[in-house]
Scaffold this active site. Structure first.
Site, PDB file in Angstrom:
ATOM      1  N   LYS A   1      -7.139   3.449   8.352  1.00 47.73           N
ATOM      2  CA  LYS A   1      -6.197   4.531   7.811  1.00 47.73           C
ATOM      3  C   LYS A   1      -6.709   6.065   7.911  1.00 47.73           C
ATOM      4  O   LYS A   1      -6.026   6.906   8.135  1.00 47.73           O
ATOM      5  CB  LYS A   1      -5.665   4.111   6.218  1.00 47.73           C
ATOM      6  CG  LYS A   1      -4.659   2.814   6.321  1.00 47.73           C
ATOM      7  CD  LYS A   1      -4.449   2.456   5.135  1.00 47.73           C
ATOM      8  CE  LYS A   1      -3.780   1.256   4.730  1.00 47.73           C
ATOM      9  NZ  LYS A   1      -3.423   0.765   3.603  1.00 47.73           N
TER      10      LYS A   1
ATOM     11  N   SER B   1       0.855  -1.147   0.183  1.00 49.10           N
ATOM     12  CA  SER B   1       0.131   0.058   0.208  1.00 49.10           C
ATOM     13  C   SER B   1       0.722   1.239  -0.142  1.00 49.10           C
ATOM     14  O   SER B   1       0.204   2.169   0.037  1.00 49.10           O
ATOM     15  CB  SER B   1      -0.824  -0.020   1.179  1.00 49.10           C
ATOM     16  OG  SER B   1      -0.197   0.196   2.259  1.00 49.10           O
TER      17      SER B   1
END
Length: 778
Positions: free
Chosen positions: A728, A685
């Site tokens: 996140k 990511s």
């Protein structure tokens, strides 16, 4: 036994060539009379020839049976013997009575006859009869006398014969032929020419035989005394029972048996459990209370009669009331609350529905364990918690078999017994931390427990009868699911608890944490209060976590400080404001570093997922003159390194579009570093963040302030979706991020993000990196 005197035996002349009869599992000594049987045409031929001459033969011990014996199988020293009597009951069999004469040594084997013939060299005894020899003889005769007295099979005449022998060598041979010793040990005695050495060797063998016989007699006497004692106790018990019957007194053991029988009748046990209980009760009725097995059986009967086979609590099916209880105990956690309300609705419509297997997954401190307690309170059920952290023994789940000392059921049934209900809320905490070793795999034992299609007949090793767990509501908790076996994970319905926003933390602190710490520190509500600004500073400036555990610790620190002032009389009441917080907690620990870290080209801010929730991840890139090398530091995993290589390849292939010199890499070294170098990092990511940092460095363009990003990249520049979006985004919100770049395919994941968070952040959804660079580079 002795048949002739030694001086008579010495007068017999032994020829130089002797026919040999091999024997097996026996050793013949001089001056001894002994019977043997011989078989086979070779041996019969030898006997016929010898009987027609001097009747003298050599007897030699063989390592194999006589019919298979060859010269190489014979020992080198044997005994010359005379045949005293011979009988042939069959044509191919002869019975002989032999008289041992003396030792001889085989010097050679002769051929020409069907039987074995050897050259024999007589062996005479060595040594003189002195005081030491007499002492050895006296000691040996005494030991042999003890053997005769201890053995029920040896007649007393043997002891008298031994005392009458004057020749030391003959005494040693006679005793060696009688005692119980191995063939090798007896052959060693036969081969000893020195009389003193022979006496010492026989003394050693006799000593060993005496020790064995004395120990055997001691064991026999102990066993006999134990049997006599048990018989005596049995008769005494029978007499005591008869006396109690005459006096009209009841036997305590019989009273206990009747009590257990009444319990079994009272409890509505399943058929299989009732049969097992009655079987054990019948065994108990035949035992005495002092028996070791008595306690084992009573413990088993205690367990089987005290388990709540048919006892259950009544569920609270008032959905509004249950919702009020859940809201009262927990702020947020809407997914978990919604699932509980659905369960209650189904129970209301279908009372015999099976309990679900829920798994709360989330970072530490997000209220997973306390949520289980709230669910039990809302349902009106008993609550049992079992920690699985560090459990390695399968018997912790299934119990030990009753053959083990101190055996007990597993912790599942122990919890059910403590709850006194067969339908409690049973929380299995930290299921992701179960281990396995040589004692078994507890996670495999949990497969049956956590399967509604199987656990209606859960078999504990101790009870050894099925127990119905289908009414139990099992709730498990975990920080991550990666370490949970797939088969176990498939049996559970996963509900994620990702973490709290800043506003949620402030509400939780007001409703739950502050009242709890006021009470824990002996304060009253009038003594202390917190402003919203103070709580916001504590939550954002002193903690950066997904849960509220550290927030509670900081509030507790302030409460203790105020309690100290009140106890000393320096203050009466206190209102904590923003300016008061550093006085109790010290300087602000969590400082926003976004502006400082991203103020230069080559630094990008990414978003990462950890077991404790989301985190900010800064990626720095720098270039220097060199030879086209790429250096990666910061304890990066293989996947993260590959993302960096893919980012560099994309920039090199699109250098013209980005306004970078085409051959910039030929004379340039590039170094990418991810700070917090002591912490291992991996995952795809960060690919978009690495590419953005490189593009910023090589174009000398800064990245927008307060901008974070996450996403996986391909060589063609596509931005692929990643996981952990809610965690996140919450981490970015806590840190004050204003804009976030996300993969287009992750747009659907924002449905789980709270609305107030989505209002504070601008989201950019991209499909390729060129689009992401237009947004991020200023």
């Amino acid at each position: 036994m002795l048949d002739q005197r030694p001086e008579d035996l010495r007068n017999i002349k032994i020829p130089d060539i002797l026919p040999v009869i091999p024997i097996y599992n026996a050793v013949v000594f001089p001056a001894m009379t002994f019977p043997i049987e011989v078989y086979g045409p070779q041996s019969i031929s030898l006997i016929d020839e010898v009987m027609a001459k001097d009747r003298l033969v050599g007897i030699v011990t063989s390592e194999k049976v006589p019919l298979e014996a060859k010269p190489e199988d014979l020992f080198g020293i044997g005994t010359s013997s005379m045949i005293l009597k011979m009988a042939k009951p069959e044509d191919n069999k002869a019975q002989l009575l032999l008289q041992g004469i003396g030792r001889f040594k085989i010097t050679d084997f002769l051929e020409g006859t069907p039987y074995i013939r050897v050259k024999a060299e007589p062996i005479e005894d060595e040594g003189i009869k002195d005081i030491e020899t007499e002492a050895l003889m006296t000691n040996l005769v005494g030991l042999f006398d003890r053997i005769v007295n201890l053995s029920p099979f040896l007649p007393q005449e043997f002891s008298l014969v031994a005392k009458s022998i004057a020749e030391p060598g003959v005494l040693a041979d006679m005793i060696a032929s009688i005692i119980n010793a191995s063939i090798e040990e007896k052959q060693k005695v036969l081969e000893l020419q020195n009389v003193k050495k022979r006496l010492k060797e026989v003394t050693r063998l006799v000593n060993h035989q005496v020790e064995v016989m004395e120990l055997g007699n001691k064991i026999q006497s102990q066993v006999k005394s134990d049997i006599d004692k048990n018989q005596r106790e049995y008769f005494l018990r029978q007499q005591l029972a008869a006396i109690k019957d005459e006096l009209g007194e009841k036997d305590e053991s019989k009273v206990e048996v009747e009590e257990y029988r009444a319990k079994i009748e009272e409890r509505n046990l399943p058929e299989e459990a009732r049969k097992e209980a009655e079987r054990e009760l019948d065994r108990l009725s035949l035992m005495h209370p002092s028996s070791a097995e008595y306690t084992v059986v009573t413990t088993y009967l205690d367990w089987i009669t005290e388990l709540p086979w048919d006892m259950s609590t009544e569920d609270n099916l008032d959905i509004k009331k249950a919702r009020a209880v859940l809201d009262e105990d927990h702020y947020g956690l809407e997914k978990a609350k919604k699932r509980m309300i659905e369960y209650l609705a189904v129970r209301k419509l279908k009372p015999d529905s099976k309990g679900p297997i829920l798994c709360f997954v989330g970072p530490p401190g997000t209220g997973k364990t306390s949520m289980g307690q709230s669910i039990a309170r809302a349902l009106g059920r008993k609550f049992i918690r079992m920690s699985l952290g560090g459990v390695h023994d399968e018997a912790e789940i299934r119990g030990h078999r009753r053959t083990y000392i101190g055996a007990l059921p597993g912790r599942i049934l122990q919890g059910i017994r403590r709850a006194e209900s067969n339908n409690p809320v049973f929380m299995l905490d930290e299921i992701d931390k179960v281990g396995s070793d040589f004692r078994g795999d507890p996670s495999s034992a949990l497969l049956e427990v956590l399967d509604p299609e199987q656990n209606f007949s859960f078999m504990d090793h101790y009870l050894d009868v099925p127990f119905d767990l289908s009414h139990v509501m099992f709730i498990t908790t975990a920080n991550i699911l990666d370490t949970t076996p797939p088969a176990l994970r498939d049996r559970m319905e996963v509900i994620e608890l990702p973490g709290y926003t800043l506003e949620e933390k402030i509400m939780i602190a007001k409703r739950y944490l502050i009242p709890k710490q006021i009470d824990a520190n002996g304060l009253k509500k009038r003594h202390i209060s917190f402003t919203k600004g103070a709580l916001k500073l504590i939550a954002s400036g002193y903690t950066r976590e997904a849960g509220v555990r550290n927030l509670e610790r900081e509030i507790a620190t302030i409460c203790r400080g105020v309690a100290s002032g009140i106890a000393q009389g320096t203050i009466n009441a206190f209102s904590i404001t923003i300016n008061d917080v550093p006085r109790y907690l010290g300087p602000v620990r969590v400082i926003s570093e976004m502006s400082a870290r991203t103020s230069k080209p080559g630094v990008a801010m990414g978003l990462a997922w950890t077991q404790a929730g989301g985190e900010l991840l800064f990626i720095e890139a720098t270039a220097m003159r060199g030879r086209a090398s790429l250096t990666l530091t910061g304890q990066l995993g293989d996947v993260m390194k590959e993302s960096a290589s893919a980012a560099l390849s994309f920039i090199r292939s699109n250098a013209k579009k980005l306004g970078i010199q085409k051959d910039f890499f030929n004379e340039t070294d590039i170094h990418i570093h991810v700070p917090a170098g002591a912490i291992p990092k991996d995952g795809p990511s960060a690919g978009i963040t690495m590419l953005t940092a490189l593009a910023s460095l090589l174009t000398s363009r800064k990245i927008k302030k307060n901008l974070a990003m996450t996403g996986e990249i391909t060589l063609r520049g596509l931005v692929l979706p990643v996981g952990g979006i809610k965690e996140k985004v919450l981490a970015a919100h806590r840190a004050g991020v204003k804009e976030i770049i996300l993969p287009k395919w992750n747009e659907k994941d924002l449905i789980d993000v709270p609305d107030n968070v989505k209002k504070d952040i601008v989201f950019h959804f991209v499909n390729d990196m060129l689009e992401a660079l237009k947004i991020s580079l200023s």
